[in-house]
Design a protein around this motif. Structure first.
Motif, PDB file in Angstrom:
ATOM      1  N   ILE A  14      39.230  32.799  55.581  1.00 48.98           N
ATOM      2  CA  ILE A  14      40.261  32.010  56.494  1.00 48.98           C
ATOM      3  C   ILE A  14      41.317  31.285  55.833  1.00 48.98           C
ATOM      4  CG2 ILE A  14      41.903  31.998  58.242  1.00 48.98           C
ATOM      5  CD1 ILE A  14      39.712  33.829  60.156  1.00 48.98           C
ATOM      6  N   THR A  15      40.607  29.759  55.878  1.00 42.94           N
ATOM      7  CA  THR A  15      41.648  28.946  54.841  1.00 42.94           C
ATOM      8  C   THR A  15      41.195  29.519  53.662  1.00 42.94           C
ATOM      9  OG1 THR A  15      40.011  27.511  56.282  1.00 42.94           O
ATOM     10  CG2 THR A  15      40.885  26.054  54.157  1.00 42.94           C
ATOM     11  N   LEU A  16      41.083  29.899  52.740  1.00 42.34           N
ATOM     12  CA  LEU A  16      41.186  29.975  51.882  1.00 42.34           C
ATOM     13  C   LEU A  16      42.159  30.730  51.038  1.00 42.34           C
ATOM     14  CD1 LEU A  16      37.528  30.526  49.410  1.00 42.34           C
ATOM     15  CD2 LEU A  16      39.235  28.923  49.496  1.00 42.34           C
ATOM     16  N   LEU A  17      42.663  32.046  52.111  1.00 42.65           N
ATOM     17  CA  LEU A  17      43.153  32.841  52.173  1.00 42.65           C
ATOM     18  C   LEU A  17      44.715  32.329  52.941  1.00 42.65           C
ATOM     19  CD1 LEU A  17      41.596  36.225  54.018  1.00 42.65           C
ATOM     20  CD2 LEU A  17      42.531  36.122  51.745  1.00 42.65           C
ATOM     21  N   ARG A  18      44.677  30.914  53.601  1.00 41.35           N
ATOM     22  CA  ARG A  18      45.543  30.661  54.353  1.00 41.35           C
ATOM     23  C   ARG A  18      46.712  30.192  52.856  1.00 41.35           C
ATOM     24  NH1 ARG A  18      46.759  28.772  59.624  1.00 41.35           N
ATOM     25  NH2 ARG A  18      45.387  30.001  61.279  1.00 41.35           N
ATOM     26  N   HIS A  19      45.726  29.264  52.046  1.00 39.54           N
ATOM     27  CA  HIS A  19      46.349  28.628  50.852  1.00 39.54           C
ATOM     28  C   HIS A  19      46.484  29.727  50.267  1.00 39.54           C
ATOM     29  CE1 HIS A  19      45.109  24.416  51.790  1.00 39.54           C
ATOM     30  NE2 HIS A  19      44.553  25.567  52.439  1.00 39.54           N
ATOM     31  N   ASP A  20      46.063  30.605  49.793  1.00 37.60           N
ATOM     32  CA  ASP A  20      46.714  31.630  48.507  1.00 37.60           C
ATOM     33  C   ASP A  20      46.367  33.419  48.910  1.00 37.60           C
ATOM     34  OD1 ASP A  20      47.189  33.243  46.703  1.00 37.60           O
ATOM     35  OD2 ASP A  20      46.194  32.360  45.191  1.00 37.60           O
ATOM     36  N   GLY A  21      46.885  33.739  49.867  1.00 37.45           N
ATOM     37  CA  GLY A  21      46.461  35.472  49.951  1.00 37.45           C
ATOM     38  C   GLY A  21      46.692  36.660  49.174  1.00 37.45           C
ATOM     39  N   ARG A  22      46.797  36.297  48.324  1.00 41.82           N
ATOM     40  CA  ARG A  22      46.990  36.909  46.752  1.00 41.82           C
ATOM     41  C   ARG A  22      45.344  36.586  46.165  1.00 41.82           C
ATOM     42  NH1 ARG A  22      52.129  37.703  43.527  1.00 41.82           N
ATOM     43  NH2 ARG A  22      51.087  39.321  41.974  1.00 41.82           N
ATOM     44  N   ARG A  23      44.875  35.846  46.421  1.00 42.90           N
ATOM     45  CA  ARG A  23      43.538  35.513  45.670  1.00 42.90           C
ATOM     46  C   ARG A  23      43.094  36.650  45.597  1.00 42.90           C
ATOM     47  NH1 ARG A  23      39.955  30.672  46.167  1.00 42.90           N
ATOM     48  NH2 ARG A  23      39.578  31.312  44.480  1.00 42.90           N
ATOM     49  N   SER A  24      42.095  37.791  44.580  1.00 42.64           N
ATOM     50  CA  SER A  24      40.995  38.785  44.280  1.00 42.64           C
ATOM     51  C   SER A  24      40.387  37.983  45.175  1.00 42.64           C
ATOM     52  CB  SER A  24      40.926  38.645  42.926  1.00 42.64           C
ATOM     53  OG  SER A  24      39.719  37.336  42.168  1.00 42.64           O
ATOM     54  N   ILE A  25      39.283  39.363  45.324  1.00 38.63           N
ATOM     55  CA  ILE A  25      38.207  39.097  46.124  1.00 38.63           C
ATOM     56  C   ILE A  25      36.740  38.587  45.061  1.00 38.63           C
ATOM     57  CG2 ILE A  25      35.973  40.966  47.086  1.00 38.63           C
ATOM     58  CD1 ILE A  25      38.248  42.538  48.099  1.00 38.63           C
ATOM     59  N   SER A  26      37.282  38.480  44.131  1.00 39.22           N
ATOM     60  CA  SER A  26      36.269  38.287  43.161  1.00 39.22           C
ATOM     61  C   SER A  26      36.253  36.120  43.338  1.00 39.22           C
ATOM     62  CB  SER A  26      35.996  38.970  42.064  1.00 39.22           C
ATOM     63  OG  SER A  26      36.078  40.384  41.765  1.00 39.22           O
ATOM     64  N   ASP A  27      37.545  36.255  43.003  1.00 37.20           N
ATOM     65  CA  ASP A  27      37.490  35.087  43.053  1.00 37.20           C
ATOM     66  C   ASP A  27      36.877  33.937  44.635  1.00 37.20           C
ATOM     67  OD1 ASP A  27      38.069  34.770  40.564  1.00 37.20           O
ATOM     68  OD2 ASP A  27      40.765  34.864  40.990  1.00 37.20           O
ATOM     69  N   LEU A  28      37.344  34.635  45.561  1.00 35.44           N
ATOM     70  CA  LEU A  28      37.110  34.249  46.933  1.00 35.44           C
ATOM     71  C   LEU A  28      35.630  34.653  46.997  1.00 35.44           C
ATOM     72  CD1 LEU A  28      39.714  36.637  49.022  1.00 35.44           C
ATOM     73  CD2 LEU A  28      39.637  34.080  48.810  1.00 35.44           C
ATOM     74  N   ALA A  29      34.999  35.412  46.540  1.00 33.64           N
ATOM     75  CA  ALA A  29      33.125  35.557  46.379  1.00 33.64           C
ATOM     76  C   ALA A  29      32.804  34.778  45.577  1.00 33.64           C
ATOM     77  CB  ALA A  29      32.737  37.081  45.600  1.00 33.64           C
ATOM     78  N   ILE A  30      33.287  33.527  44.479  1.00 38.04           N
ATOM     79  CA  ILE A  30      32.786  33.065  43.725  1.00 38.04           C
ATOM     80  C   ILE A  30      33.219  31.519  44.671  1.00 38.04           C
ATOM     81  CG2 ILE A  30      33.323  31.571  40.942  1.00 38.04           C
ATOM     82  CD1 ILE A  30      34.255  34.211  40.086  1.00 38.04           C
ATOM     83  N   ASP A  31      33.729  31.060  45.390  1.00 44.92           N
ATOM     84  CA  ASP A  31      34.130  29.844  46.118  1.00 44.92           C
ATOM     85  C   ASP A  31      33.474  30.047  46.892  1.00 44.92           C
ATOM     86  OD1 ASP A  31      36.398  29.694  44.209  1.00 44.92           O
ATOM     87  OD2 ASP A  31      37.859  29.430  45.397  1.00 44.92           O
TER      88      ASP A  31
END
Length: 150
Positions: A14-31
């Motif tokens: 949720i924190t990552l999505l708050r900062h950028d809701g358009r991030r790819s699922i791949s980028d989120l998975a890496i982080d």
């Protein structure tokens, strides 16, 4: 039905999505150091449970605050609240309007480019029919917020 308990992975997502809701699922998975399937499943579960209501665009005007900000507490006579809220809603300097209980009927957050501009906004608000009293406080600093910043 109560919302699901958020574990640390949900909270980080949720924190990552708050900062950028358009991030790819791949980028989120890496982080997050998990698989794409895990991220996709978590997002779907959070959406279905109503924790995540949607994804939005944040306009520069919404993210970059004017240098002068304040909170105005407003007392409204009788049944004039809807009329006052409608009038306030049409003013660009009024960022938020909240109804409340207690001494004040409405709380608004205001923004302006200068103190004289804020003074003009306050004068216009005080002339709205139905407003019987108000109190304004300047916001000096914001040590914490969940609003997006550019």
């Amino acid at each position: 039905m109560s919302p699901p308990e958020l574990d640390p992975l949900d909270q980080r997502l949720i924190t990552l999505l708050r900062h950028d809701g358009r991030r790819s699922i791949s980028d989120l998975a890496i982080d997050l150091e998990v698989s794409r399937a895990t991220v996709r499943t978590r997002m779907a579960r959070l959406e279905k449970a109503g924790v995540i209501l949607g994804y939005t665009v944040i306009l520069r005007a919404d993210a970059v605050e004017d240098p002068v900000r304040g909170i105005m507490l407003i007392e409204v006579e009788g049944h004039a609240a809807d009329r006052v809220i409608k009038a306030l809603s049409g003013m660009p300097a009024v960022q938020e309007i909240h109804t409340t209980n207690g001494r004040w009927d409405l709380i608004t957050t205001l923004s302006a480019t200068s103190l004289p501009d804020l003074d003009q906004v306050l004068r216009r608000i005080r002339l709205i029919p139905g407003i019987t009293a108000s109190e304004t406080n300047l916001l000096l600093a914001t040590p914490r917020t969940t609003r997006a910043r550019l």
